[in-house]
Design an enzyme around this catalytic site. Structure first.
Site, PDB file in Angstrom:
ATOM      1  N   LYS A  67       0.747  -1.243  -0.135  1.00 19.31           N
ATOM      2  CA  LYS A  67       0.051  -0.033  -0.052  1.00 19.31           C
ATOM      3  C   LYS A  67       0.840   1.375  -0.081  1.00 19.31           C
ATOM      4  CE  LYS A  67      -3.185  -2.217   2.986  1.00 19.31           C
ATOM      5  NZ  LYS A  67      -3.619  -2.387   4.460  1.00 19.31           N
ATOM      6  N   ASP A  69      14.498   0.472   2.889  1.00 23.56           N
ATOM      7  CA  ASP A  69      14.979   0.551   4.305  1.00 23.56           C
ATOM      8  C   ASP A  69      16.100  -0.663   4.464  1.00 23.56           C
ATOM      9  OD1 ASP A  69      14.783   0.958   7.003  1.00 23.56           O
ATOM     10  OD2 ASP A  69      13.428  -0.403   7.520  1.00 23.56           O
ATOM     11  N   LYS A  85      16.466   5.124   3.263  1.00 28.93           N
ATOM     12  CA  LYS A  85      17.489   5.018   4.610  1.00 28.93           C
ATOM     13  C   LYS A  85      18.400   4.008   4.398  1.00 28.93           C
ATOM     14  CE  LYS A  85      13.628   4.174   7.353  1.00 28.93           C
ATOM     15  NZ  LYS A  85      12.889   3.920   8.623  1.00 28.93           N
TER      16      LYS A  85
HETATM   17  P1  IMP Z   1      12.632  -3.116   3.544  1.00 26.31           P
HETATM   18  O1  IMP Z   1      12.335  -4.321   2.830  1.00 26.31           O
HETATM   19  O2  IMP Z   1      13.285  -3.129   4.924  1.00 26.31           O
HETATM   20  O3  IMP Z   1      13.307  -2.314   2.517  1.00 26.31           O
HETATM   21  O4  IMP Z   1      11.339  -2.191   4.004  1.00 26.31           O
HETATM   22  C1  IMP Z   1      10.282  -1.726   3.032  1.00 26.31           C
HETATM   23  C2  IMP Z   1       9.216  -1.654   3.397  1.00 26.31           C
HETATM   24  O5  IMP Z   1       9.305  -1.265   5.002  1.00 26.31           O
HETATM   25  C3  IMP Z   1       8.656  -0.486   3.130  1.00 26.31           C
HETATM   26  O6  IMP Z   1       7.896  -0.657   1.877  1.00 26.31           O
HETATM   27  C4  IMP Z   1       7.889   0.043   4.256  1.00 26.31           C
HETATM   28  O7  IMP Z   1       6.373  -0.396   4.011  1.00 26.31           O
HETATM   29  C5  IMP Z   1       8.315  -0.266   5.401  1.00 26.31           C
HETATM   30  N1  IMP Z   1       9.175   0.642   6.028  1.00 26.31           N
HETATM   31  C6  IMP Z   1      10.289   0.793   6.247  1.00 26.31           C
HETATM   32  N2  IMP Z   1      10.765   1.868   6.929  1.00 26.31           N
HETATM   33  C7  IMP Z   1       9.539   2.799   7.227  1.00 26.31           C
HETATM   34  C8  IMP Z   1       9.222   3.649   7.904  1.00 26.31           C
HETATM   35  O8  IMP Z   1      10.340   4.708   8.480  1.00 26.31           O
HETATM   36  N3  IMP Z   1       7.894   4.004   7.867  1.00 26.31           N
HETATM   37  C9  IMP Z   1       6.981   3.345   7.186  1.00 26.31           C
HETATM   38  N4  IMP Z   1       7.206   2.212   6.934  1.00 26.31           N
HETATM   39  C10 IMP Z   1       8.599   1.874   6.753  1.00 26.31           C
END
Ligand code: IMP
Ligand code: MG
Length: 187
Positions: free
Chosen positions: A42, A103, A131
């Protein structure tokens, strides 16, 4: 009366300006390509809707819905799932994946692998937020809206437990347990 949440780390004005810049860049880069945009739901819904309207090309839109994390913990490999797949065939298309935030990098890396297996002509990634300090897997990102420090943020599509997605700006959520206390009403 306006409902305000937290302190904006990225304001609506900054957001609009950056989305216009990204739209212009993508318009130039994809001028002679078959652009198929894929919004990752979403979280990307707000950014995606604004971004596609900033691109002046005969592009096509599609969506993919992946599982979101219930907590602030990092994504865990193998726990990322496609809840609803795309409708369009990506074979031979110039695919641009649009994410809200990168992230750990796990989600983008998972999606890239899935889509590459379907043989697109090209595959690039655009994310509103990055990030890099939190990266766990190496993944190349082609377009980044804003690079953020290691803070949990909400708004403009991003959530904490599926809330705060409707904030029109990005705010830092310092102490999640005190979330409700961060709300106040401004005249
Ligand atoms: P990753 O797989 O760790 O790169 O995370 C990706 C997903 O984690 C994103 O699409 C977000 O839905 C969620 N996410 C990561 N960091 C944040 C944040 O600071 N706020 C809200 N959602 C986050
Ligand atoms: Mg999420």
């Amino acid at each position: 009366m306006e409902r305000i949440f937290g302190r904006p780390i990225i304001t609506q004005d900054e957001m609009q300006k950056r989305v216009r810049e990204l739209g212009n860049q993508i318009t130039v880069d994809y001028a002679d390509k078959n652009l198929l945009m894929v919004g990752v739901l979403k979280g990307a819904f707000a950014f995606y809707a604004d971004l596609v309207r900033a691109i002046r090309l005969l592009l096509r839109v599609d969506f993919i819905v992946v599982t979101t994390r219930a907590t602030q913990k990092r994504s865990v490999a193998g726990k990322i799932k496609i809840l609803s797949d795309m409708a369009e065939d990506v074979t031979g298309q110039d695919v641009l994946l649009v994410e809200d935030i990168v992230d750990s990098g796990m989600t983008v890396s998972f999606l890239k692998k899935k889509l590459l297996a379907r043989k697109p002509k090209s595959l690039k990634v655009c994310t509103l937020l990055d990030k890099p300090e939190r990266r766990k897997v190496r993944v190349s990102i082609d377009y980044v809206g804003f690079t953020l420090p290691n803070k949990y943020v909400v708004g403009y599509g991003l959530d904490y437990q599926n809330r705060y997605r409707n904030l029109p700006y990005i705010a830092v959520m310092d102490k999640v347990s005190e979330a409700e206390e961060l709300f106040y009403w401004q005249e």
